[in-house]
Motif scaffolding. Structure first.
Motif, PDB file in Angstrom:
ATOM      1  N   PRO A   1      31.123  27.373  20.997  1.00 13.37           N
ATOM      2  CA  PRO A   1      30.503  28.479  20.262  1.00 13.37           C
ATOM      3  C   PRO A   1      30.194  29.680  21.151  1.00 13.37           C
ATOM      4  CG  PRO A   1      29.425  26.397  19.755  1.00 13.37           C
ATOM      5  CD  PRO A   1      30.350  26.150  20.914  1.00 13.37           C
ATOM      6  N   ALA A   2      30.213  30.827  20.512  1.00 10.08           N
ATOM      7  CA  ALA A   2      29.832  32.083  21.163  1.00 10.08           C
ATOM      8  C   ALA A   2      28.556  32.572  20.464  1.00 10.08           C
ATOM      9  CB  ALA A   2      30.967  33.099  21.019  1.00 10.08           C
ATOM     10  N   THR A   3      28.151  33.788  20.735  1.00 12.70           N
ATOM     11  CA  THR A   3      27.001  34.337  20.022  1.00 12.70           C
ATOM     12  C   THR A   3      27.389  34.507  18.559  1.00 12.70           C
ATOM     13  OG1 THR A   3      27.633  36.636  20.366  1.00 12.70           O
ATOM     14  CG2 THR A   3      26.247  35.622  22.068  1.00 12.70           C
ATOM     15  N   TYR A   4      26.400  34.525  17.688  1.00 21.13           N
ATOM     16  CA  TYR A   4      26.677  34.679  16.263  1.00 21.13           C
ATOM     17  C   TYR A   4      27.468  35.948  15.981  1.00 21.13           C
ATOM     18  CZ  TYR A   4      23.296  30.927  15.654  1.00 21.13           C
ATOM     19  OH  TYR A   4      22.639  29.731  15.724  1.00 21.13           O
ATOM     20  N   SER A   5      27.113  37.019  16.671  1.00 22.38           N
ATOM     21  CA  SER A   5      27.808  38.286  16.416  1.00 22.38           C
ATOM     22  C   SER A   5      29.240  38.286  16.948  1.00 22.38           C
ATOM     23  CB  SER A   5      27.022  39.461  17.013  1.00 22.38           C
ATOM     24  OG  SER A   5      26.887  39.305  18.405  1.00 22.38           O
ATOM     25  N   ASP A   6      29.566  37.350  17.828  1.00 24.49           N
ATOM     26  CA  ASP A   6      30.949  37.213  18.291  1.00 24.49           C
ATOM     27  C   ASP A   6      31.748  36.236  17.434  1.00 24.49           C
ATOM     28  OD1 ASP A   6      30.677  39.015  20.401  1.00 24.49           O
ATOM     29  OD2 ASP A   6      29.989  37.456  21.794  1.00 24.49           O
ATOM     30  N   MET A   7      31.056  35.480  16.586  1.00 26.49           N
ATOM     31  CA  MET A   7      31.753  34.502  15.750  1.00 26.49           C
ATOM     32  C   MET A   7      31.933  34.962  14.310  1.00 26.49           C
ATOM     33  SD  MET A   7      30.399  30.762  17.092  1.00 26.49           S
ATOM     34  CE  MET A   7      28.779  30.913  16.396  1.00 26.49           C
ATOM     35  N   ASP A   8      31.124  35.923  13.865  1.00 27.35           N
ATOM     36  CA  ASP A   8      31.178  36.281  12.440  1.00 27.35           C
ATOM     37  C   ASP A   8      32.513  36.885  12.023  1.00 27.35           C
ATOM     38  OD1 ASP A   8      30.755  38.794  13.642  1.00 27.35           O
ATOM     39  OD2 ASP A   8      28.847  39.154  12.624  1.00 27.35           O
ATOM     40  N   SER A   9      33.059  37.787  12.803  1.00 25.00           N
ATOM     41  CA  SER A   9      34.334  38.416  12.453  1.00 25.00           C
ATOM     42  C   SER A   9      35.502  37.433  12.471  1.00 25.00           C
ATOM     43  CB  SER A   9      34.609  39.612  13.369  1.00 25.00           C
ATOM     44  OG  SER A   9      35.834  40.223  13.034  1.00 25.00           O
ATOM     45  N   PRO A  10      35.611  36.555  13.477  1.00 23.15           N
ATOM     46  CA  PRO A  10      36.683  35.552  13.421  1.00 23.15           C
ATOM     47  C   PRO A  10      36.596  34.652  12.182  1.00 23.15           C
ATOM     48  CG  PRO A  10      35.863  35.694  15.662  1.00 23.15           C
ATOM     49  CD  PRO A  10      34.942  36.524  14.801  1.00 23.15           C
ATOM     50  N   TYR A  11      35.381  34.280  11.804  1.00 24.49           N
ATOM     51  CA  TYR A  11      35.234  33.475  10.597  1.00 24.49           C
ATOM     52  C   TYR A  11      35.630  34.283   9.364  1.00 24.49           C
ATOM     53  CZ  TYR A  11      33.242  29.133  12.366  1.00 24.49           C
ATOM     54  OH  TYR A  11      33.067  27.904  12.976  1.00 24.49           O
ATOM     55  N   ALA A  12      35.262  35.555   9.312  1.00 23.43           N
ATOM     56  CA  ALA A  12      35.652  36.401   8.175  1.00 23.43           C
ATOM     57  C   ALA A  12      37.168  36.506   8.095  1.00 23.43           C
ATOM     58  CB  ALA A  12      35.019  37.780   8.298  1.00 23.43           C
ATOM     59  N   ASN A  13      37.821  36.685   9.235  1.00 22.37           N
ATOM     60  CA  ASN A  13      39.287  36.748   9.239  1.00 22.37           C
ATOM     61  C   ASN A  13      39.912  35.443   8.768  1.00 22.37           C
ATOM     62  OD1 ASN A  13      39.693  39.405   9.974  1.00 22.37           O
ATOM     63  ND2 ASN A  13      39.788  38.967  12.157  1.00 22.37           N
ATOM     64  N   ALA A  14      39.327  34.332   9.157  1.00 20.71           N
ATOM     65  CA  ALA A  14      39.855  33.041   8.700  1.00 20.71           C
ATOM     66  C   ALA A  14      39.715  32.912   7.185  1.00 20.71           C
ATOM     67  CB  ALA A  14      39.146  31.890   9.416  1.00 20.71           C
ATOM     68  N   ILE A  15      38.574  33.321   6.645  1.00 25.15           N
ATOM     69  CA  ILE A  15      38.378  33.285   5.190  1.00 25.15           C
ATOM     70  C   ILE A  15      39.428  34.150   4.502  1.00 25.15           C
ATOM     71  CG2 ILE A  15      36.832  33.936   3.296  1.00 25.15           C
ATOM     72  CD1 ILE A  15      34.483  33.289   5.292  1.00 25.15           C
ATOM     73  N   GLY A  16      39.590  35.373   4.977  1.00 23.13           N
ATOM     74  CA  GLY A  16      40.526  36.306   4.350  1.00 23.13           C
ATOM     75  C   GLY A  16      41.968  35.852   4.437  1.00 23.13           C
ATOM     76  N   THR A  17      42.388  35.397   5.608  1.00 24.63           N
ATOM     77  CA  THR A  17      43.793  35.000   5.761  1.00 24.63           C
ATOM     78  C   THR A  17      44.090  33.738   4.966  1.00 24.63           C
ATOM     79  OG1 THR A  17      43.327  33.803   7.835  1.00 24.63           O
ATOM     80  CG2 THR A  17      44.092  36.094   8.025  1.00 24.63           C
ATOM     81  N   LEU A  18      43.177  32.771   5.009  1.00 23.87           N
ATOM     82  CA  LEU A  18      43.387  31.543   4.248  1.00 23.87           C
ATOM     83  C   LEU A  18      43.459  31.827   2.749  1.00 23.87           C
ATOM     84  CD1 LEU A  18      41.052  29.129   6.240  1.00 23.87           C
ATOM     85  CD2 LEU A  18      43.517  28.796   5.886  1.00 23.87           C
ATOM     86  N   CYS A  19      42.568  32.667   2.269  1.00 20.13           N
ATOM     87  CA  CYS A  19      42.596  33.025   0.840  1.00 20.13           C
ATOM     88  C   CYS A  19      43.902  33.702   0.477  1.00 20.13           C
ATOM     89  CB  CYS A  19      41.448  33.966   0.497  1.00 20.13           C
ATOM     90  SG  CYS A  19      39.917  33.159   0.123  1.00 20.13           S
ATOM     91  N   GLU A  20      44.308  34.664   1.274  1.00 20.15           N
ATOM     92  CA  GLU A  20      45.523  35.394   0.945  1.00 20.15           C
ATOM     93  C   GLU A  20      46.737  34.467   0.977  1.00 20.15           C
ATOM     94  OE1 GLU A  20      47.521  39.742   1.536  1.00 20.15           O
ATOM     95  OE2 GLU A  20      46.384  38.951   3.247  1.00 20.15           O
ATOM     96  N   ALA A  21      46.694  33.437   1.806  1.00 15.45           N
ATOM     97  CA  ALA A  21      47.779  32.467   1.874  1.00 15.45           C
ATOM     98  C   ALA A  21      47.697  31.431   0.752  1.00 15.45           C
ATOM     99  CB  ALA A  21      47.766  31.768   3.232  1.00 15.45           C
ATOM    100  N   GLY A  22      46.686  31.548  -0.107  1.00 12.26           N
ATOM    101  CA  GLY A  22      46.548  30.620  -1.222  1.00 12.26           C
ATOM    102  C   GLY A  22      45.848  29.321  -0.864  1.00 12.26           C
ATOM    103  N   ARG A  23      45.272  29.255   0.307  1.00  9.08           N
ATOM    104  CA  ARG A  23      44.588  28.047   0.773  1.00  9.08           C
ATOM    105  C   ARG A  23      43.083  28.200   0.535  1.00  9.08           C
ATOM    106  NH1 ARG A  23      47.660  27.391   6.514  1.00  9.08           N
ATOM    107  NH2 ARG A  23      45.993  25.858   6.869  1.00  9.08           N
TER     108      ARG A  23
END
Length: 191
Positions: A58-80
């Protein structure tokens, strides 16, 4: 190809320097870039790999929030969407602590989960936020929001869409997080 090479060099250099925070940021910038260029499968692969790394280190919360947001967005767009929902459950406490809301990804997630009312309310909050601060959406988020906006306007009755959108406009960050938490706890609906 040159930009991809530069991104990979930045990742390698930060890893070689032993700077995990810088490496995580470089990896996240790479995800943004490949996602923006339309390489969705690679963006999903890189985004989920980064989330796996952040789980282990883990990193600081502010360093982890954007990567998690990108994972949500990319997974959704891929239909997952089920995988995106699972990542979202992990992301919510991180984002609450960092105060990084990433409304665009939440709007898109709930749209893809078939929770149109929630998506419309969060879209209302996003539009109000945009009107206040004028920060332009990033290309990936602009594309996702365009899809959601058109979909909501075509699938919801005009009065229902307008009411939900208007109900979201006054929501502050804590009210948005509370809405997200309740909606994540609810089952997906047929879209």
């Amino acid at each position: 190809p040159e930009a991809i090479a530069l991104h990979r060099e930045a990742i390698a250099a930060s890893a070689a320097a032993g700077d995990w925070r810088l490496e995580a940021m470089a990896r996240n910038n790479y995800v943004d870039f490949v996602w923006e260029t339309g390489a969705l499968d690679e963006a999903v692969r890189e985004a989920t790999a980064l989330v796996d790394l952040l789980r282990a280190r883990p990193a600081t919360y502010s360093d982890m929030d954007s990567p998690y947001a990108n994972a949500i967005g990319t997974l959704c767009e891929a239909g997952r969407v089920a995988e995106a929902s699972a990542v979202a459950g992990e992301a919510l406490p991180i984002m609450r602590r960092s105060r990084g809301l990433f409304l665009e990804e939440w709007v898109y997630l709930f749209w893809r989960r078939g929770q149109a009312d929630v998506a419309a309310r969060l879209l209302g909050a996003l539009d109000a936020q945009q009107a206040r601060n004028g920060t332009p959406l990033q290309p990936n988020e602009r594309r996702l929001i365009g899809e959601v906006r058109a979909g909501l306007q075509s699938r919801m009755a005009p009065e229902a869409y307008a009411a939900s959108h208007a109900a979201g406009a006054p929501l502050d960050i804590d009210a948005c997080f509370d809405l997200v938490a309740r909606a994540l706890a609810a089952p997906e609906q047929a879209s």
